[in-house]
Motif scaffolding. Sequence first.
Motif, PDB file in Angstrom:
ATOM      1  N   THR A  79       0.844  -1.198   0.000  1.00  0.00           N
ATOM      2  CA  THR A  79       0.000   0.000   0.000  1.00  0.00           C
ATOM      3  C   THR A  79       0.879   1.249   0.000  1.00  0.00           C
ATOM      4  O   THR A  79       0.527   2.253   0.589  1.00  0.00           O
TER       5      THR A  79
ATOM      6  N   VAL B 182      -0.546   4.766  -0.387  1.00  0.00           N
ATOM      7  CA  VAL B 182      -1.504   5.323   0.561  1.00  0.00           C
ATOM      8  C   VAL B 182      -0.801   6.301   1.498  1.00  0.00           C
ATOM      9  O   VAL B 182       0.244   6.009   2.052  1.00  0.00           O
TER      10      VAL B 182
ATOM     11  N   GLY C 154      -5.351   7.641  -1.761  1.00  0.00           N
ATOM     12  CA  GLY C 154      -4.792   6.690  -2.711  1.00  0.00           C
ATOM     13  C   GLY C 154      -3.731   7.345  -3.575  1.00  0.00           C
ATOM     14  O   GLY C 154      -3.364   8.509  -3.378  1.00  0.00           O
TER      15      GLY C 154
ATOM     16  N   ILE D  88      -9.638   7.528   0.158  1.00  0.00           N
ATOM     17  CA  ILE D  88     -10.136   6.161  -0.024  1.00  0.00           C
ATOM     18  C   ILE D  88     -10.697   5.619   1.294  1.00  0.00           C
ATOM     19  O   ILE D  88     -11.312   4.555   1.310  1.00  0.00           O
TER      20      ILE D  88
ATOM     21  N   HIS E  18     -10.977  -0.803  -1.328  1.00  0.00           N
ATOM     22  CA  HIS E  18      -9.796  -0.805  -0.458  1.00  0.00           C
ATOM     23  C   HIS E  18     -10.031  -1.524   0.867  1.00  0.00           C
ATOM     24  O   HIS E  18      -9.208  -1.432   1.780  1.00  0.00           O
TER      25      HIS E  18
ATOM     26  N   ARG F  17      -7.800  -4.597   4.130  1.00  0.00           N
ATOM     27  CA  ARG F  17      -6.356  -4.384   4.286  1.00  0.00           C
ATOM     28  C   ARG F  17      -6.005  -3.779   5.638  1.00  0.00           C
ATOM     29  O   ARG F  17      -4.864  -3.399   5.853  1.00  0.00           O
TER      30      ARG F  17
ATOM     31  N   LEU G 161      -7.137  -0.952   6.866  1.00  0.00           N
ATOM     32  CA  LEU G 161      -7.036   0.500   6.766  1.00  0.00           C
ATOM     33  C   LEU G 161      -7.820   1.225   7.861  1.00  0.00           C
ATOM     34  O   LEU G 161      -7.330   2.208   8.434  1.00  0.00           O
TER      35      LEU G 161
END
Length: 177
Positions: free
Chosen positions: A15, A18, A65, A71, A97, A100, A102
Amino acid sequence: MTAAQAEFHRVAPNTSAVVLDAPRVEDGAAIWRIARDSEVLDLNSSYSYLLWCRDFAATSLVARGADGEPIAFVTGYIRPQRPGTLVVWQVAVDHAHRGRGLAGVLLDALTTRLAGQGVRTLETTITPDNTASDRLFTSYAERRGASVEREVLFDGGLFPEGTHLPEVLYRISPIAA
Protein backbone atom coordinates in the motif's frame (compact mmCIF):
# COMPACT_ATOMS: atom_id res chain seq x y z
CA MET A 1 7.00 9.27 6.17
CA THR A 2 5.28 9.68 9.53
CA ALA A 3 5.34 6.97 12.22
CA ALA A 4 1.66 6.26 11.54
CA GLN A 5 2.33 5.85 7.83
CA ALA A 6 5.29 3.53 8.53
CA GLU A 7 3.10 1.46 10.84
CA PHE A 8 0.38 1.34 8.18
CA HIS A 9 2.80 0.00 5.57
CA ARG A 10 4.10 -2.60 8.07
CA VAL A 11 0.58 -3.81 8.91
CA ALA A 12 -0.85 -3.41 5.41
CA PRO A 13 1.90 -4.16 2.89
CA ASN A 14 1.59 -3.35 -0.81
CA THR A 15 0.00 0.00 0.00
CA SER A 16 2.95 2.29 -0.59
CA ALA A 17 0.75 4.73 -2.49
CA VAL A 18 -1.50 5.32 0.56
CA VAL A 19 -0.89 8.52 2.54
CA LEU A 20 -2.54 9.45 5.86
CA ASP A 21 -3.50 13.11 6.02
CA ALA A 22 -5.85 15.62 7.61
CA PRO A 23 -9.02 16.13 5.56
CA ARG A 24 -9.40 19.30 3.52
CA VAL A 25 -12.65 20.99 2.56
CA GLU A 26 -12.31 19.75 -1.01
CA ASP A 27 -12.36 16.17 0.39
CA GLY A 28 -15.91 16.58 1.69
CA ALA A 29 -17.62 15.24 -1.44
CA ALA A 30 -15.43 12.14 -1.59
CA ILE A 31 -15.93 11.46 2.13
CA TRP A 32 -19.70 11.83 1.67
CA ARG A 33 -19.60 9.30 -1.22
CA ILE A 34 -17.57 6.81 0.85
CA ALA A 35 -20.06 7.15 3.73
CA ARG A 36 -23.02 6.76 1.34
CA ASP A 37 -21.53 3.70 -0.33
CA SER A 38 -20.73 2.04 2.99
CA GLU A 39 -24.41 1.06 3.25
CA VAL A 40 -24.14 0.93 7.07
CA LEU A 41 -23.38 4.48 8.18
CA ASP A 42 -26.05 7.05 8.82
CA LEU A 43 -25.52 9.40 5.90
CA ASN A 44 -25.33 13.06 6.83
CA SER A 45 -25.87 15.87 4.35
CA SER A 46 -23.04 16.62 1.93
CA TYR A 47 -22.87 20.06 3.54
CA SER A 48 -22.09 18.50 6.92
CA TYR A 49 -19.08 16.65 5.47
CA LEU A 50 -17.74 19.92 4.08
CA LEU A 51 -18.12 21.51 7.51
CA TRP A 52 -16.52 18.49 9.15
CA CYS A 53 -13.47 18.81 6.90
CA ARG A 54 -13.21 22.50 7.75
CA ASP A 55 -13.98 22.53 11.47
CA PHE A 56 -12.81 19.11 12.69
CA ALA A 57 -9.80 18.39 10.49
CA ALA A 58 -7.52 18.31 13.55
CA THR A 59 -9.51 15.41 15.01
CA SER A 60 -10.07 13.48 11.77
CA LEU A 61 -7.93 11.66 9.19
CA VAL A 62 -8.21 10.51 5.60
CA ALA A 63 -6.24 7.88 3.73
CA ARG A 64 -5.37 9.01 0.22
CA GLY A 65 -4.79 6.69 -2.71
CA ALA A 66 -2.19 7.07 -5.43
CA ASP A 67 -4.24 9.80 -7.11
CA GLY A 68 -4.49 11.82 -3.87
CA GLU A 69 -8.22 11.18 -3.47
CA PRO A 70 -9.61 9.93 -0.14
CA ILE A 71 -10.14 6.16 -0.02
CA ALA A 72 -10.99 5.98 3.69
CA PHE A 73 -11.66 8.30 6.60
CA VAL A 74 -12.21 8.58 10.32
CA THR A 75 -13.99 11.64 11.69
CA GLY A 76 -14.05 12.68 15.32
CA TYR A 77 -14.29 15.55 17.75
CA ILE A 78 -13.26 16.35 21.31
CA ARG A 79 -16.20 16.38 23.75
CA PRO A 80 -16.63 19.94 25.02
CA GLN A 81 -17.50 18.82 28.57
CA ARG A 82 -14.76 16.16 28.58
CA PRO A 83 -11.67 17.53 26.82
CA GLY A 84 -9.78 14.26 27.37
CA THR A 85 -12.35 12.33 25.30
CA LEU A 86 -12.36 11.84 21.54
CA VAL A 87 -15.73 10.93 20.04
CA VAL A 88 -15.28 8.98 16.81
CA TRP A 89 -18.20 9.93 14.61
CA GLN A 90 -17.66 7.78 11.53
CA VAL A 91 -15.11 5.40 10.04
CA ALA A 92 -15.43 4.12 6.49
CA VAL A 93 -13.29 2.56 3.78
CA ASP A 94 -14.09 2.61 0.09
CA HIS A 95 -15.23 -0.83 -1.13
CA ALA A 96 -12.18 -1.27 -3.39
CA HIS A 97 -9.80 -0.81 -0.46
CA ARG A 98 -11.44 -2.96 2.21
CA GLY A 99 -9.81 -5.95 3.85
CA ARG A 100 -6.36 -4.38 4.29
CA GLY A 101 -6.71 -3.10 7.85
CA LEU A 102 -7.04 0.50 6.77
CA ALA A 103 -9.80 1.43 9.25
CA GLY A 104 -7.76 0.15 12.18
CA VAL A 105 -4.64 1.95 11.03
CA LEU A 106 -6.55 5.23 10.67
CA LEU A 107 -8.00 4.80 14.15
CA ASP A 108 -4.58 3.98 15.62
CA ALA A 109 -2.91 6.92 13.89
CA LEU A 110 -5.57 9.42 14.94
CA THR A 111 -5.66 8.34 18.57
CA THR A 112 -1.87 8.14 18.84
CA ARG A 113 -1.66 11.73 17.64
CA LEU A 114 -4.40 12.93 20.00
CA ALA A 115 -3.03 10.99 22.98
CA GLY A 116 0.00 13.27 22.67
CA GLN A 117 -2.41 16.17 23.19
CA GLY A 118 -4.00 14.79 26.36
CA VAL A 119 -6.80 12.63 24.98
CA ARG A 120 -7.11 9.48 27.10
CA THR A 121 -10.56 8.10 26.25
CA LEU A 122 -12.30 7.20 22.99
CA GLU A 123 -16.08 7.08 22.69
CA THR A 124 -18.16 5.96 19.75
CA THR A 125 -21.67 4.65 19.22
CA ILE A 126 -22.51 1.48 17.34
CA THR A 127 -25.87 -0.10 16.56
CA PRO A 128 -26.16 -3.72 17.71
CA ASP A 129 -26.31 -5.02 14.12
CA ASN A 130 -23.02 -3.38 13.04
CA THR A 131 -20.67 -6.30 13.65
CA ALA A 132 -17.85 -4.80 11.56
CA SER A 133 -17.68 -1.71 13.78
CA ASP A 134 -17.92 -3.84 16.91
CA ARG A 135 -14.92 -5.88 15.69
CA LEU A 136 -12.99 -2.73 14.73
CA PHE A 137 -13.34 -1.04 18.11
CA THR A 138 -12.99 -4.23 20.15
CA SER A 139 -9.75 -5.14 18.36
CA TYR A 140 -8.56 -1.54 18.75
CA ALA A 141 -9.05 -1.83 22.52
CA GLU A 142 -7.26 -5.19 22.58
CA ARG A 143 -4.25 -3.74 20.71
CA ARG A 144 -4.09 -0.96 23.27
CA GLY A 145 -4.68 -3.14 26.32
CA ALA A 146 -7.66 -0.90 27.07
CA SER A 147 -11.01 -1.67 28.63
CA VAL A 148 -14.30 -1.34 26.76
CA GLU A 149 -17.43 -0.25 28.58
CA ARG A 150 -20.72 -0.58 26.72
CA GLU A 151 -24.07 1.00 27.56
CA VAL A 152 -27.12 2.13 25.61
CA LEU A 153 -26.68 5.84 24.96
CA PHE A 154 -29.83 6.48 22.92
CA ASP A 155 -32.73 4.06 22.92
CA GLY A 156 -34.16 3.43 19.46
CA GLY A 157 -37.48 5.01 20.49
CA LEU A 158 -35.83 8.43 20.80
CA PHE A 159 -35.34 8.66 17.04
CA PRO A 160 -38.19 10.28 15.07
CA GLU A 161 -38.11 7.63 12.33
CA GLY A 162 -39.34 5.06 14.83
CA THR A 163 -37.33 2.26 13.23
CA HIS A 164 -33.86 3.12 14.49
CA LEU A 165 -31.92 0.58 16.54
CA PRO A 166 -30.47 1.75 19.85
CA GLU A 167 -27.06 3.41 19.77
CA VAL A 168 -24.66 1.63 22.11
CA LEU A 169 -21.90 3.78 23.56
CA TYR A 170 -18.46 2.19 23.54
CA ARG A 171 -16.06 3.89 25.96
CA ILE A 172 -12.44 2.76 25.51
CA SER A 173 -9.79 3.79 27.99
CA PRO A 174 -6.93 4.38 28.20
CA ILE A 175 -6.08 4.91 24.54
CA ALA A 176 -2.36 5.53 25.06
CA ALA A 177 -0.48 2.36 24.10
